[in-house]
Write an enzyme that holds these catalytic residues in place. Structure first.
Site, short mmCIF file in Angstrom:
data_model
loop_
_atom_site.label_atom_id
_atom_site.label_comp_id
_atom_site.label_asym_id
_atom_site.label_seq_id
_atom_site.Cartn_x
_atom_site.Cartn_y
_atom_site.Cartn_z
N HIS A 103 -27.11 -27.61 73.11
CA HIS A 103 -28.07 -28.98 73.36
C HIS A 103 -27.83 -29.37 72.02
CE1 HIS A 103 -30.58 -31.93 74.52
NE2 HIS A 103 -31.16 -31.28 75.58
N LYS A 121 -37.43 -30.76 83.99
CA LYS A 121 -38.50 -31.14 83.31
C LYS A 121 -38.79 -32.61 82.70
CE LYS A 121 -37.01 -30.10 78.52
NZ LYS A 121 -35.80 -29.79 78.40
N GLU A 175 -26.24 -30.45 81.44
CA GLU A 175 -27.64 -30.65 81.95
C GLU A 175 -28.46 -31.75 81.33
OE1 GLU A 175 -28.03 -25.58 80.73
OE2 GLU A 175 -28.93 -27.31 79.25
N TYR A 190 -39.47 -37.89 80.14
CA TYR A 190 -40.61 -37.19 79.48
C TYR A 190 -41.73 -38.08 79.38
CZ TYR A 190 -36.57 -34.55 78.37
OH TYR A 190 -35.19 -33.69 78.57
C1 LIG Z 1 -34.52 -30.68 77.95
C2 LIG Z 1 -33.41 -30.05 78.20
C3 LIG Z 1 -32.27 -30.59 78.60
C4 LIG Z 1 -32.28 -32.02 78.86
O1 LIG Z 1 -31.97 -32.88 77.56
P1 LIG Z 1 -31.87 -34.29 77.72
O2 LIG Z 1 -31.99 -34.82 76.03
O3 LIG Z 1 -32.87 -34.80 78.40
O4 LIG Z 1 -30.75 -34.95 78.39
C5 LIG Z 1 -31.05 -30.05 78.87
N1 LIG Z 1 -30.94 -28.63 78.59
C6 LIG Z 1 -31.89 -27.70 78.12
C7 LIG Z 1 -31.78 -26.33 77.88
C8 LIG Z 1 -33.04 -28.63 77.75
O5 LIG Z 1 -34.07 -27.73 77.40
#
Ligand SMILES: *Cc1c(COP(=O)(O)O)cnc(C)c1O
Length: 401
Positions: free
Chosen positions: A187, A58, A264, A380
């Site tokens: 996260h 995303k 991630e 983003y």
């Molecule tokens: C958006 C998202 C990420 C990426 O986060 P960053 O801060 O851009 O590294 C990772 N895991 C999940 C579940 C997300 O929703």
């Protein structure tokens, strides 16, 4: 550690932009530095060799960017059917995809089952029921709310993540449903400058591993540390050290042998390789203040970029003025360069007053048709753009490779 490959050198970028600019009339465009993407992958591997990155699609699904990540061994975090389709279409095998959305539409779960994407996250009992019915062979990661989201720009905990008191009932519900929980994910929030947030979250994840043991469930073996990383060298090194130390502290040598650690990252890989080059399409002088309209803005690539970042990414770059004597390079920003600067406002192209890019920003005198450059515009940005008022985001991307 340095993030700067040769091609990330600003004078190279200036020359590159200047070459492209000659072909462009006034359309805004992106420059994507693929050499820099490869450098970031190397930096990741050097600092976090035990952690397999699953790029969060995303954040930026640009096809050439994704293809470079594929070619250099990244795996992927997808949150929807269409993201999974786009990654599979690049030839990525389904075991390199995590469906990391804790709340999924039934039809999307069915699709994941059909194509063999067999790892997903959950944080509610209703999600367990859907997966039991539609994809019972899927391995699950329990998404927990990170205990400490301080120091991040975009927290996620108000929407996602089981609370400590919800962990045991959720694990028991999985047991009753006859599904497999492989491990834990979290996260700490996007753009985190608090590396200790990883430590407290890994400690909380370990408590979930222990609770699974207490419930006599099969041993957990996956720790997913999510995203939040920034590519600033010192911040990234601190985050990587915090992760390594916490894994060593909370998991014994024996446990570590069977542990898979994954992450991630979105912003880490996407933010710095993209530059957006915008054209000044309008100007108004109000006394000492200069006001400019550019053909990128809030509804283009800048909705999720905070004003401080926009100001910094503009300051560090040169603006290129196309006067009759050929290219003139001017330094944009406070106190740099010799030329006179003015307090300036920069507006995006739409008719919404929220569509303001910079305010009170020192810029040299610019004219209609000059170009204004913003670095670090890959996280983003285009992925959040809308076509409001018929403008959208820059359509062409030129590659440095
Ligand atoms: C958006 C998202 C990420 C990426 O986060 P960053 O801060 O851009 O590294 C990772 N895991 C999940 C579940 C997300 O929703």
């Amino acid at each position: 550690m340095s993030n700067k490959g040769l091609s990330n050198d600003e004078s190279y970028l200036e020359k590159f932009i200047w070459t492209i600019k000659k072909q462009q009339t006034e359309e805004a465009f992106y420059v994507l530095d693929l050499v820099h993407v490869i450098n970031l992958l190397d930096t990741w591997k050097r600092n976090l060799p035990i952690v397999q990155p699953f790029f969060a699609v995303k954040c930026n699904p640009h096809p050439d960017f994704l293809a470079t990540l594929v070619a250099h061994g990244s795996s992927f975090d997808c949150a929807s059917r269409s993201e999974i389709e786009s990654i599979l279409a690049l030839g990525v095998s389904p075991d390199r995809i995590i469906y990391a959305n804790p709340c999924k539409a039934s039809s999307h779960i069915k699709y994941a089952a059909e194509v063999g994407v067999n790892l997903t996250t959950f944080d509610s009992v209703d999600e367990i029921y859907k997966i039991q019915k539609l994809h019972p062979d899927c391995s699950l990661l329990l998404r927990i709310k990170a205990p400490d989201e301080s120091g991040c720009m975009w927290p996620t905990g108000s929407k996602f993540g089981a609370l400590p008191e919800e962990v045991s009932p959720l694990l028991q519900a999985v047991q009753t449903a006859g599904l497999k929980v492989a491990g834990v994910s979290f996260h700490i929030g996007s753009k985190s400058h608090n590396s200790q947030a990883y430590k407290t979250a890994i400690e909380a994840a370990k408590a979930v591993f222990q609770e699974a043991d207490r419930l006599c469930m099969p041993p957990m073996h996956v720790l997913n540390i999510g995203g939040g990383f920034v590519s600033n060298a010192l911040c990234f090194e601190a985050a990587a050290a915090a992760v390594k130390n916490a894994v060593d502290e909370y998991f014994s040598e024996d446990e570590r042998r069977s542990l898979t650690v994954m992450a991630e990252p979105g912003r880490f890989f996407a933010e710095t390789p993209f530059t957006v080059v915008t054209n000044i399409i309008g100007k108004r002088v109000r006394g000492e203040v200069r006001q400019y309209w550019i053909n990128e803005g809030f509804y283009g690539s800048m909705m999720r970029v905070d004003s401080t970042t926009l100001a910094e990414s503009c300051i560090s770059l040169k603006c290129m003025s196309n006067n009759s004597n050929g290219p003139v390079l001017m330094v944009c920003g406070n106190g740099t360069g010799g030329s006179r600067t003015y307090s300036s406002t920069v507006f995006g192209p739409t008719c919404d007053p929220i569509d303001k890019v910079l305010e009170g920003h020192q810029l040299p005198e610019l004219e209609v048709n000059d170009w204004l450059v913003f670095r670090n515009m890959g996280a983003y940005t285009s992925s959040c753009s809308s076509n409001f008022n018929g403008f959208g985001s820059a359509k062409t991307t030129y590659l440095i490779n």
